[in-house]
Design a protein around this motif. Structure first.
Motif, PDB file in Angstrom:
ATOM      1  N   LEU A  61       0.865  -1.229   0.295  1.00  0.00           N
ATOM      2  CA  LEU A  61       0.011   0.248   0.106  1.00  0.00           C
ATOM      3  C   LEU A  61       0.922   1.329  -0.026  1.00  0.00           C
ATOM      4  CD1 LEU A  61      -2.622   1.420   0.004  1.00  0.00           C
ATOM      5  CD2 LEU A  61      -2.791   1.060   2.410  1.00  0.00           C
ATOM      6  N   TYR A  62       2.048   1.321   0.809  1.00  0.00           N
ATOM      7  CA  TYR A  62       2.801   2.401   0.897  1.00  0.00           C
ATOM      8  C   TYR A  62       3.452   2.503  -0.535  1.00  0.00           C
ATOM      9  CZ  TYR A  62       6.459   5.338   2.313  1.00  0.00           C
ATOM     10  OH  TYR A  62       7.421   6.707   2.323  1.00  0.00           O
ATOM     11  N   ASP A  63       4.127   1.391  -0.978  1.00  0.00           N
ATOM     12  CA  ASP A  63       4.477   1.647  -2.279  1.00  0.00           C
ATOM     13  C   ASP A  63       3.685   1.919  -3.366  1.00  0.00           C
ATOM     14  OD1 ASP A  63       6.919   0.796  -1.225  1.00  0.00           O
ATOM     15  OD2 ASP A  63       6.822  -1.293  -1.709  1.00  0.00           O
ATOM     16  N   HIS A  64       2.463   1.364  -3.091  1.00  0.00           N
ATOM     17  CA  HIS A  64       1.581   1.975  -4.434  1.00  0.00           C
ATOM     18  C   HIS A  64       1.381   3.518  -4.131  1.00  0.00           C
ATOM     19  CE1 HIS A  64       0.127  -2.244  -4.853  1.00  0.00           C
ATOM     20  NE2 HIS A  64       1.253  -2.157  -5.513  1.00  0.00           N
ATOM     21  N   LEU A  65       0.870   3.871  -3.210  1.00  0.00           N
ATOM     22  CA  LEU A  65       0.716   5.297  -2.768  1.00  0.00           C
ATOM     23  C   LEU A  65       1.820   6.173  -3.229  1.00  0.00           C
ATOM     24  CD1 LEU A  65      -1.292   4.986   0.652  1.00  0.00           C
ATOM     25  CD2 LEU A  65      -2.290   5.833  -1.506  1.00  0.00           C
ATOM     26  N   SER A  66       3.082   5.704  -2.765  1.00  0.00           N
ATOM     27  CA  SER A  66       4.197   6.452  -3.191  1.00  0.00           C
ATOM     28  C   SER A  66       4.509   6.694  -4.825  1.00  0.00           C
ATOM     29  CB  SER A  66       5.400   5.606  -2.523  1.00  0.00           C
ATOM     30  OG  SER A  66       6.451   6.273  -2.714  1.00  0.00           O
ATOM     31  N   ALA A  67       4.276   5.396  -5.245  1.00  0.00           N
ATOM     32  CA  ALA A  67       4.400   5.648  -6.705  1.00  0.00           C
ATOM     33  C   ALA A  67       3.509   6.605  -7.606  1.00  0.00           C
ATOM     34  CB  ALA A  67       4.108   4.023  -7.240  1.00  0.00           C
ATOM     35  N   TRP A  68       2.219   6.395  -7.145  1.00  0.00           N
ATOM     36  CA  TRP A  68       1.154   7.451  -7.450  1.00  0.00           C
ATOM     37  C   TRP A  68       1.321   8.890  -7.290  1.00  0.00           C
ATOM     38  CZ3 TRP A  68      -1.847   8.308 -11.446  1.00  0.00           C
ATOM     39  CH2 TRP A  68      -2.715   9.432 -11.478  1.00  0.00           C
ATOM     40  N   LEU A  69       1.646   9.044  -6.073  1.00  0.00           N
ATOM     41  CA  LEU A  69       1.695  10.666  -5.597  1.00  0.00           C
ATOM     42  C   LEU A  69       3.304  11.110  -6.273  1.00  0.00           C
ATOM     43  CD1 LEU A  69       0.840  10.485  -2.097  1.00  0.00           C
ATOM     44  CD2 LEU A  69      -0.501  11.680  -3.890  1.00  0.00           C
ATOM     45  N   GLY A  70       4.032  10.155  -6.485  1.00  0.00           N
ATOM     46  CA  GLY A  70       5.262  10.420  -6.890  1.00  0.00           C
ATOM     47  C   GLY A  70       5.259  10.920  -8.505  1.00  0.00           C
ATOM     48  N   GLU A  71       4.306  10.645  -8.990  1.00  0.00           N
ATOM     49  CA  GLU A  71       3.698  11.099 -10.548  1.00  0.00           C
ATOM     50  C   GLU A  71       3.087  12.264 -10.446  1.00  0.00           C
ATOM     51  OE1 GLU A  71       2.001   8.051 -12.923  1.00  0.00           O
ATOM     52  OE2 GLU A  71       3.096   6.370 -12.317  1.00  0.00           O
ATOM     53  N   THR A  72       2.473  12.704  -9.420  1.00  0.00           N
ATOM     54  CA  THR A  72       2.063  14.015  -9.185  1.00  0.00           C
ATOM     55  C   THR A  72       3.160  15.156  -8.957  1.00  0.00           C
ATOM     56  OG1 THR A  72       1.661  14.006  -6.914  1.00  0.00           O
ATOM     57  CG2 THR A  72       0.083  12.766  -8.541  1.00  0.00           C
ATOM     58  N   ASP A  73       2.555  16.289  -8.966  1.00  0.00           N
ATOM     59  CA  ASP A  73       3.378  17.328  -8.411  1.00  0.00           C
ATOM     60  C   ASP A  73       3.408  17.575  -6.740  1.00  0.00           C
ATOM     61  OD1 ASP A  73       3.961  17.969 -10.960  1.00  0.00           O
ATOM     62  OD2 ASP A  73       2.324  19.404 -11.155  1.00  0.00           O
ATOM     63  N   TYR A  74       2.550  16.609  -6.041  1.00  0.00           N
ATOM     64  CA  TYR A  74       2.521  16.959  -4.669  1.00  0.00           C
ATOM     65  C   TYR A  74       3.676  16.237  -3.782  1.00  0.00           C
ATOM     66  CZ  TYR A  74      -2.012  18.002  -6.772  1.00  0.00           C
ATOM     67  OH  TYR A  74      -2.778  18.384  -7.526  1.00  0.00           O
ATOM     68  N   ALA A  75       4.603  15.307  -4.422  1.00  0.00           N
ATOM     69  CA  ALA A  75       5.245  14.545  -3.714  1.00  0.00           C
ATOM     70  C   ALA A  75       6.795  14.253  -4.450  1.00  0.00           C
ATOM     71  CB  ALA A  75       4.646  13.138  -3.088  1.00  0.00           C
ATOM     72  N   ASP A  76       7.696  14.074  -3.483  1.00  0.00           N
ATOM     73  CA  ASP A  76       8.919  13.802  -4.116  1.00  0.00           C
ATOM     74  C   ASP A  76       9.133  12.264  -4.582  1.00  0.00           C
ATOM     75  OD1 ASP A  76      11.591  13.080  -4.253  1.00  0.00           O
ATOM     76  OD2 ASP A  76      12.397  14.709  -3.205  1.00  0.00           O
ATOM     77  N   LYS A  77       9.371  11.993  -5.733  1.00  0.00           N
ATOM     78  CA  LYS A  77       9.456  10.687  -6.161  1.00  0.00           C
ATOM     79  C   LYS A  77      10.422   9.931  -5.441  1.00  0.00           C
ATOM     80  CE  LYS A  77       8.965  11.687 -11.253  1.00  0.00           C
ATOM     81  NZ  LYS A  77       7.592  12.499 -11.112  1.00  0.00           N
ATOM     82  N   ARG A  78      11.033  10.337  -4.805  1.00  0.00           N
ATOM     83  CA  ARG A  78      12.160   9.412  -4.011  1.00  0.00           C
ATOM     84  C   ARG A  78      11.647   9.102  -2.652  1.00  0.00           C
ATOM     85  NH1 ARG A  78      16.570  13.340  -4.494  1.00  0.00           N
ATOM     86  NH2 ARG A  78      14.875  14.466  -4.709  1.00  0.00           N
ATOM     87  N   ASP A  79      11.035  10.080  -1.931  1.00  0.00           N
ATOM     88  CA  ASP A  79      10.698   9.822  -0.497  1.00  0.00           C
ATOM     89  C   ASP A  79       9.455  10.429  -0.408  1.00  0.00           C
ATOM     90  OD1 ASP A  79      10.771   9.310   2.240  1.00  0.00           O
ATOM     91  OD2 ASP A  79      12.447  10.716   2.589  1.00  0.00           O
ATOM     92  N   LEU A  80       8.400   9.491  -0.053  1.00  0.00           N
ATOM     93  CA  LEU A  80       7.105   9.930   0.192  1.00  0.00           C
ATOM     94  C   LEU A  80       6.870  10.597   1.445  1.00  0.00           C
ATOM     95  CD1 LEU A  80       4.039  10.348  -0.994  1.00  0.00           C
ATOM     96  CD2 LEU A  80       3.745   7.901  -0.034  1.00  0.00           C
ATOM     97  N   LEU A  81       7.523  10.176   2.519  1.00  0.00           N
ATOM     98  CA  LEU A  81       7.727  10.869   3.877  1.00  0.00           C
ATOM     99  C   LEU A  81       8.290  12.071   3.813  1.00  0.00           C
ATOM    100  CD1 LEU A  81       8.437   7.882   6.489  1.00  0.00           C
ATOM    101  CD2 LEU A  81       6.178   9.070   5.917  1.00  0.00           C
ATOM    102  N   ALA A  82       9.206  12.476   3.075  1.00  0.00           N
ATOM    103  CA  ALA A  82       9.602  13.927   2.934  1.00  0.00           C
ATOM    104  C   ALA A  82       8.345  14.896   2.623  1.00  0.00           C
ATOM    105  CB  ALA A  82      10.800  13.836   1.798  1.00  0.00           C
ATOM    106  N   LEU A  83       7.331  14.502   2.090  1.00  0.00           N
ATOM    107  CA  LEU A  83       6.274  15.222   1.839  1.00  0.00           C
ATOM    108  C   LEU A  83       5.570  15.785   3.099  1.00  0.00           C
ATOM    109  CD1 LEU A  83       3.632  15.895  -0.144  1.00  0.00           C
ATOM    110  CD2 LEU A  83       2.822  13.693   0.531  1.00  0.00           C
TER     111      LEU A  83
END
Length: 120
Positions: A61-83
């Protein structure tokens, strides 16, 4: 040209299909709880929870959310928690909304894939 919702659905379908069949039921259950966790705790603590209490389903689940949000302008592709620590509040709220919408698509596909045959 595809709509944003069609792209979400396509990515969510691929993510769910990548799961091992034995994980789909638990994945769907985790996704049923995810929106309440986000609304009550916020996206940051929820993501930290998924990362801290890791297991095959929560990692997926974390990986799927990370991959999707990483494709948006809202999150860093490398580290979702940096968001959580690096983004302004308005951007964090938009990422939270996007995560909830994407999670709804993940849940729909997981529940559809998890349909058990009825006994006659």
């Amino acid at each position: 040209m595809k709509t944003r919702d069609q792209i979400r659905a396509e990515k969510a379908s691929a993510a769910v299909m990548s799961l091992k069949p034995e994980l789909v039921d638990e994945y769907a259950a985790e996704l049923r709880e995810f929106p309440a966790m986000v609304v009550h705790n916020g996206i940051g603590p929820t993501l930290a929870f998924l990362k801290a209490r890791s297991g095959p389903v929560r990692n997926a689940l974390y990986d799927h959310l990370s991959a999707w949000l990483g494709e948006t302008d809202y999150a860093d592709k490398r580290d979702l928690l940096a968001l959580v620590v690096a983004q302004p509040a308005a951007r964090l709220m938009r990422a939270q909304e996007e995560a909830l919408v994407f999670a709804a698509w993940l849940r729909r596909f997981a529940e559809a894939r998890d349909v058990k045959p009825r006994k006659s």
